[in-house]
Design a protein around this motif. Structure first.
Motif, short mmCIF file in Angstrom:
data_model
loop_
_atom_site.label_atom_id
_atom_site.label_comp_id
_atom_site.label_asym_id
_atom_site.label_seq_id
_atom_site.Cartn_x
_atom_site.Cartn_y
_atom_site.Cartn_z
N MET A 36 90.92 12.43 9.20
CA MET A 36 89.91 11.50 9.70
C MET A 36 88.70 12.28 10.20
SD MET A 36 90.54 8.61 12.56
CE MET A 36 89.52 9.02 13.94
N ILE A 37 87.52 11.80 9.73
CA ILE A 37 86.31 12.51 10.17
C ILE A 37 85.93 11.99 11.56
CG2 ILE A 37 83.90 12.98 9.66
CD1 ILE A 37 84.67 12.27 6.70
N ARG A 38 85.73 12.92 12.47
CA ARG A 38 85.35 12.53 13.82
C ARG A 38 83.87 12.10 13.83
NH1 ARG A 38 85.52 15.38 18.90
NH2 ARG A 38 84.43 17.01 17.77
N LYS A 39 83.62 11.02 14.55
CA LYS A 39 82.21 10.63 14.69
C LYS A 39 81.51 11.68 15.54
CE LYS A 39 80.33 6.65 15.83
NZ LYS A 39 80.18 5.29 16.38
N PRO A 40 80.31 12.07 15.17
CA PRO A 40 79.62 13.09 15.98
C PRO A 40 79.41 12.57 17.40
CG PRO A 40 78.12 12.10 14.39
CD PRO A 40 79.49 11.61 14.05
N ASN A 41 79.60 13.42 18.35
CA ASN A 41 79.41 12.97 19.73
C ASN A 41 77.93 12.86 20.06
OD1 ASN A 41 78.40 15.47 20.39
ND2 ASN A 41 80.39 16.25 21.04
N ARG A 42 77.68 12.41 21.25
CA ARG A 42 76.29 12.10 21.59
C ARG A 42 75.41 13.35 21.57
NH1 ARG A 42 73.56 8.76 26.37
NH2 ARG A 42 71.46 9.41 25.77
N ARG A 43 76.00 14.43 22.03
CA ARG A 43 75.23 15.68 22.08
C ARG A 43 74.83 16.12 20.67
NH1 ARG A 43 74.52 19.66 25.78
NH2 ARG A 43 74.16 21.74 24.93
N GLN A 44 75.82 15.98 19.75
CA GLN A 44 75.52 16.36 18.38
C GLN A 44 74.47 15.46 17.75
OE1 GLN A 44 79.59 16.23 17.24
NE2 GLN A 44 79.68 18.43 16.81
N ARG A 45 74.63 14.16 18.07
CA ARG A 45 73.67 13.21 17.50
C ARG A 45 72.26 13.52 18.03
NH1 ARG A 45 75.21 7.67 19.03
NH2 ARG A 45 76.88 8.66 20.18
N THR A 46 72.18 13.81 19.32
CA THR A 46 70.89 14.12 19.91
C THR A 46 70.28 15.35 19.24
OG1 THR A 46 71.85 13.36 21.95
CG2 THR A 46 69.73 14.44 22.11
N LEU A 47 71.13 16.35 19.08
CA LEU A 47 70.64 17.57 18.45
C LEU A 47 70.15 17.31 17.02
CD1 LEU A 47 73.07 20.39 19.57
CD2 LEU A 47 70.57 20.42 19.67
N LEU A 48 70.90 16.45 16.33
CA LEU A 48 70.54 16.12 14.95
C LEU A 48 69.18 15.43 14.90
CD1 LEU A 48 71.81 16.29 12.09
CD2 LEU A 48 72.41 13.88 12.39
N LEU A 49 69.03 14.42 15.79
CA LEU A 49 67.76 13.69 15.85
C LEU A 49 66.61 14.63 16.15
CD1 LEU A 49 68.22 10.30 17.70
CD2 LEU A 49 66.87 10.75 15.65
N LEU A 50 66.88 15.51 17.11
CA LEU A 50 65.88 16.49 17.52
C LEU A 50 65.45 17.32 16.32
CD1 LEU A 50 64.87 17.29 20.39
CD2 LEU A 50 66.37 19.25 20.22
N PHE A 51 66.47 17.77 15.60
CA PHE A 51 66.21 18.62 14.46
C PHE A 51 65.40 17.86 13.40
CE2 PHE A 51 67.44 20.20 10.28
CZ PHE A 51 67.00 21.51 10.38
#
Lengths: 275, 497
Positions: free
Chosen positions: A1-16
């Motif tokens: 099962m693929i884990r949903k990215p956590n908030r920190r990861q999502r934030t980093l992704l958006l930032l990027f």
């Protein structure tokens, strides 16, 4: 099962993503700036099509190149002016908070002075005084965006200075500069960076408004304000594409910067960093 | 009808403060004038019935009709005329009356103008000065409540919005067909929308709207002498003195071969198609088709000839395609006033065409605050075209006390000489000839074979949306300014069912 990215990861992704999108526009616009000035009367007033996704204007200029080049100018001006403004704010904040009562009063007075004059008016005055053109716009925007950030930094510093660990450092005989460097600055950095990023949209919008009003660059330049003010004359003739695409891209760029600033704050602010 | 907002007379309808005169000349309608310009731009009579000038040109005698009355019932006499001219001389902000010493009324119907210098084209000045009532003239209120003897009365003026004119029932001439004329002042796009909504009978418009269609309206194009052209600074830097550090002269356009190459190397017809959507005529001088125009100004488009001129003069094509001679790159800015989209497009097209000649001309928008200074060293997109030969004088004659023309560095003693002689001449016919000689006398002048200190490109047609059925009377060639000219003869317009 693929884990949903956590908030920190999502934030980093958006930032990027925001940084990538904005830098792509800046670079692409810079490369297209020569093409943005080309007039070709054999292709004037074309509505959006495959060759010219944003259409062309009354002198046959490619609006896609022009819009990107304009956005790129805005972003570069924004970067330059926001950085200058933020550093002015930093210096002013430090002076006010550390150099005693007189310096505090003087800085406060300067802040009130700049904030007391309607912003757009001050911009026009400064850019006129500097001989209009690019230099005028940059100076105007750089010199008018620091007060609110300076005020914020000053308050933050005043609060920090009364903190127990700073007091203890003082009692232990630490030098002033060392306290600034080791105790004050690290705490100030997140505020400063977030403030810097959030200055961008203001600077960009003000650049667009001042060129819209005709106090900025010369009209053959592809600045967004100029594009939008020219498009006004053509709306009655049904040439909607001249206003819609550049306007939408401007809004998009500005909101990207807000996202960027907000996400940066989430990551840097000790209060939200672990949420 | 709809006109541009700049057409509204700021100082009101007072001839002393520019009504009818100035940069955008037209007939004052509310007032009468002594003379009028006809369709061929020759002089006819309005109030005057005869005029004569002394041999030395220092005295003009004008007889006026005795049946003209002001709208308040008072008779218009020679003393009103003298009063008007003396008042305009003393107080006008727009008219230059230095050539008039004073005007004098002899009896009720004779006016004598004592000149301070000969001015053969005085009848053209008399065609734009509206006659004021001496008994009822108050400079502070006249502009809002003008009393005149012209074809129309000012019924109502809502500043910033509209002017309502009504036919003058006591007019001495043919009664106006159009009994009531309302003029609205609005921007181009508003005028277009007003026509689209059917709210106006006639709306001014621009070439950029010409491809639109408005049902119930025809697009009417009026030929003009409303020209656009570029000055080509004809002297090297340093020849004429600089003032306040403003550079004067250009190292590129001071070469006669460059100026001549530009004059024949620009395809004016292409420019008209590109910029004006076809609504214009090629311009070869500042005064095309006027009685004082010299047809020798006309040139044919000859790109090969232009290239040859440049090659022969030693302008060699460099690696980047831009010509060079003695270390000087054939490169300059072409300036245009910001906010004028037509001149911007002309500058862009001009620049595109010069690339083919190997000349790099970079368009740059400038405000009028700096444009005049910048034009002393670089070409600027100008607009001229008036119903008086004085314009030739203003452009090509050296300035009083100076050695160079005012707007662009240029000096030719023969050209100066012809124009001085034209002003001093005692008959208009003779003066026309001298004005033509100033342009080209067979040996020197300002045409292609001459010095070409300016290159003229296009005359812009004045465009109007006209409601079907409205018969607009035949227009004389319009001057610069897209405003009141159209209503010069509104009294002869009519409706056709």
């Amino acid at each position: 099962m693929i884990r949903k990215p956590n908030r920190r990861q999502r934030t980093l992704l958006l930032l990027f993503c925001s940084v990538a999108a904005l830098s792509a526009v800046t670079v692409a616009g810079g490369l297209l700036s020569g093409q943005a000035m080309v007039t070709d009367f054999s292709r004037k007033n074309l509505s959006p099509c495959a060759a010219y996704p944003f259409g062309t204007d009354w002198m046959g200029r490619d609006m896609f190149a022009r819009t990107l080049a304009g956005l790129s100018i805005s972003l570069r001006i924004g970067m330059l002016t926001a950085t200058v403004s933020a550093f002015v704010a930093l210096v002013a904040g430090f002076c006010a908070a550390t150099l005693g009562r007189a310096a505090d009063a003087l800085t406060g007075w300067m802040i009130d002075l700049v904030m007391g004059i309607p912003h757009i008016l001050l911009l026009i005055l400064i850019s006129l005084a500097c001989g209009k053109g690019l230099a005028g716009v940059v100076t105007g925007i750089a010199l008018t965006h620091w007060p609110s950030l300076a005020r914020l930094l000053r308050a933050e510093l005043l609060q920090l200075r009364e903190c127990p660990f700073v007091r203890v450092a003082e009692k232990l005989g630490m030098g002033r500069l060392r306290i600034v460097r080791e105790h004050l600055f690290p705490h100030l950095l997140p505020q400063f960076l977030t403030g810097l990023v959030l200055l961008f949209p203001h600077a960009i919008l003000h650049e667009a408004s001042i060129t819209f009003l005709g106090f900025g660059l010369s009209p053959e330049q592809p600045a967004l304000g100029i594009i939008l003010s020219e498009s006004m004359q053509h709306l009655a003739m049904g040439r909607w594409w001249l206003a819609v695409f550049p306007g939408a891209l401007l809004v998009l760029a500005v909101s990207l910067f807000f996202t960027l600033g907000e996400n940066l704050r989430c990551l840097l602010d000790p209060g939200s960093v672990h949420e | 009808m709809a006109m541009g907002p700049t057409s509204e007379p700021e100082a009101g309808f007072d001839p002393v403060y520019g009504w009818g005169a100035g940069e955008h000349v037209h007939e004052p309608l509310i007032q009468s004038t002594l003379t009028v310009t006809g369709k061929d731009l020759k002089i006819g009579y309005d109030l005057a019935v005869a005029m004569d000038t002394s041999e030395d040109g220092m005295l003009w005698t004008v007889e006026i009709r005795d049946d003209a009355r002001f709208s308040d019932g008072e008779k218009l006499t020679a003393s009103d005329v003298a009063f008007t001219y003396n008042t305009v001389k003393a107080g006008s902000s727009v008219n230059d009356f230095t050539m008039l010493d004073h005007a004098e009324a002899i009896g009720d119907t004779t006016v004598k103008f004592h000149m301070s210098e000969p001015f053969s084209i005085w009848p053209y000045t008399m065609a734009v000065v509206g006659i004021l009532p001496e008994h009822a003239y108050d400079p502070s209120t006249y502009g809002q409540n003008p009393i005149g003897s012209g074809r129309y009365l000012l019924k109502q003026w809502d500043r910033g919005q509209q002017v309502v004119l009504e036919a003058n029932p006591d007019y001495y001439g043919e009664p106006p067909h159009m009994k009531r004329v309302t003029i609205l002042f609005m921007e181009e796009d508003a005028a277009f929308l007003a026509a689209k909504a059917g709210q106006v009978d006639l709306a001014y418009t621009a070439a950029s709207y010409a491809d639109q269609a408005v049902s119930g309206y025809q697009l009417m194009a009026v030929e003009t002498v409303d020209n656009r052209g570029f000055n080509l600074p004809a002297e090297r830097p340093g020849v004429f003195p600089e003032e306040n550090g403003v550079p004067v002269g250009s190292a590129v356009t001071s070469d006669l071969a460059v100026r001549r190459a530009i004059n024949i190397g620009v395809d004016r017809q292409e420019m008209i198609e590109n910029v004006l959507n076809g609504y214009g005529t090629p311009a070869y001088s500042v005064c095309d088709r006027m009685p004082w125009y010299n047809p020798a100004s006309e040139v044919a488009y000859d790109p090969d000839g232009a290239l040859r001129l440049l090659d022969d003069a030693g302008w060699a094509v460099g690696t980047d395609g831009v010509r060079e001679k003695d270390g000087v790159r054939a490169s300059f800015h072409v300036l245009y006033p910001t906010g004028d989209s037509v001149r911007q497009a002309l500058a862009a097209d001009f620049s595109n065409q010069l690339v083919k000649l190997g000349i790099e001309a970079v368009p740059e928008g400038v405000g009028w605050d700096t444009a005049y200074d910048r034009a002393l060293s670089e070409p600027l997109a100008w607009g001229w075209g008036a119903h008086t030969p004085m314009e030739l004088y203003n452009i090509y004659h050296s300035s009083p006390g100076g050695s160079s023309a005012v707007y662009s560095p240029y000096y030719n003693s023969m050209v100066d000489h012809y124009m001085d002689a034209a002003l001093a001449s005692s008959s208009l016919e003779e003066a026309y000839k001298l004005w033509q000689n100033a342009q080209w006398d067979g040996e020197t002048g300002v045409t292609q074979q001459g010095d070409v200190p300016w290159v003229w490109l296009v005359n812009i047609d004045h465009l109007y949306w006209v409601r079907d059925g409205l018969q607009v009377a035949e227009q004389k060639i319009h001057p610069h300014g897209h405003g009141w000219s159209i209503v010069n003869n509104v009294d002869q317009w009519s409706w056709q069912d």
